[in-house]
Write a protein that holds these residues in place. Structure first.
Motif: not given
Lengths: 115, 113
Positions: A34, A36, A46, B98, B100-102
């Motif tokens: 990912l 951020y 995100f 699962g 993870y776009g917190y």
């Protein structure tokens, strides 16, 4: 031992050009990645993610590329805009299919968009 | 929709003092996390929770405690503050396992002197 490495602490790019932020990882068990974005005095936001079964994911001006054999991913921002000036964190997880034990973050790259 | 709210935003503690960093979310997220970010470093996981009544240690749990009595709240407790705990603390939440776009809070900047 850093498992996620962002070797460029800062990057300066002209407005309208492409910004390329790089990230390397050492843990071959990572399978979900990912990016951020963080502004000063705010929490990270995100931006975009990619699973290890893919090599590219695109969302508007943002594209993430994954090279599993090289253990390398990159974030491309095209065209770069002044509002893109921020710190960008690369993050990785071993549990794309589940698991709540969090992410491993890199140290971040400060992107500065020059007018 | 407030998202994840952290209080206080800033705090200075003396060595040996204790305090609780508050975190609350109004999104009905099951998963909540505490991270710390030291200067020039990435975020490191302190504790996490998969639901009310369930907590587990992350990468750097020493010197901290947590509780999760409700879905909304996930306070972080420092019992005996040490200079090594000077950091910026971020609370985060997510809806499903699962994901993870917190959603992160805006952080608490803590200085221990």
């Amino acid at each position: 031992d850093q498992q996620v490495k962002q070797n460029s602490p800062s990057l300066s790019v002209q407005e309208g050009r492409i910004s390329i932020l790089n990230c390397d990882y050492t843990n071959s068990m990572f399978d979900y990645f990912l990016w951020y974005k963080k502004y000063p005095a705010e929490g990270p936001t995100f931006l975009i993610s990619i699973s290890s079964i893919k090599d590219k994911n695109e969302d508007g001006r943002f594209t993430v590329f994954l090279n599993k054999s090289a253990k390398h991913l990159s974030l491309h921002i095209v065209p770069s805009q002044p509002g893109d000036s921020a710190v960008y964190f690369c993050a990785a997880s071993e549990h794309s299919g589940g698991g709540a034990d969090g992410l491993t973050f890199g140290k971040g790259t400060h992107l500065i968009i020059q007018p | 929709n407030a998202g994840v709210t952290q209080t206080p935003k800033f705090r200075i503690l003396k060595i040996g003092q204790s305090m609780t960093l508050q975190c609350t979310q109004d999104m009905n997220h099951n998963y909540m996390y505490w991270y710390r970010q030291d200067p020039g470093m990435g975020l490191k996981l302190i504790y996490y929770s998969v639901g009310a009544g369930i907590t587990d240690k992350g990468e750097v749990p020493n010197g901290y405690n947590v509780s999760r009595s409700t879905t909304e709240d996930f306070p972080l407790r420092l019992e005996l503050a040490a200079p090594s705990q000077t950091s910026v603390y971020f609370c985060a939440s997510s809806f499903v396992e699962g994901n993870y776009g917190y959603t992160f809070g805006s952080g608490t900047r803590l200085t221990v002197v």
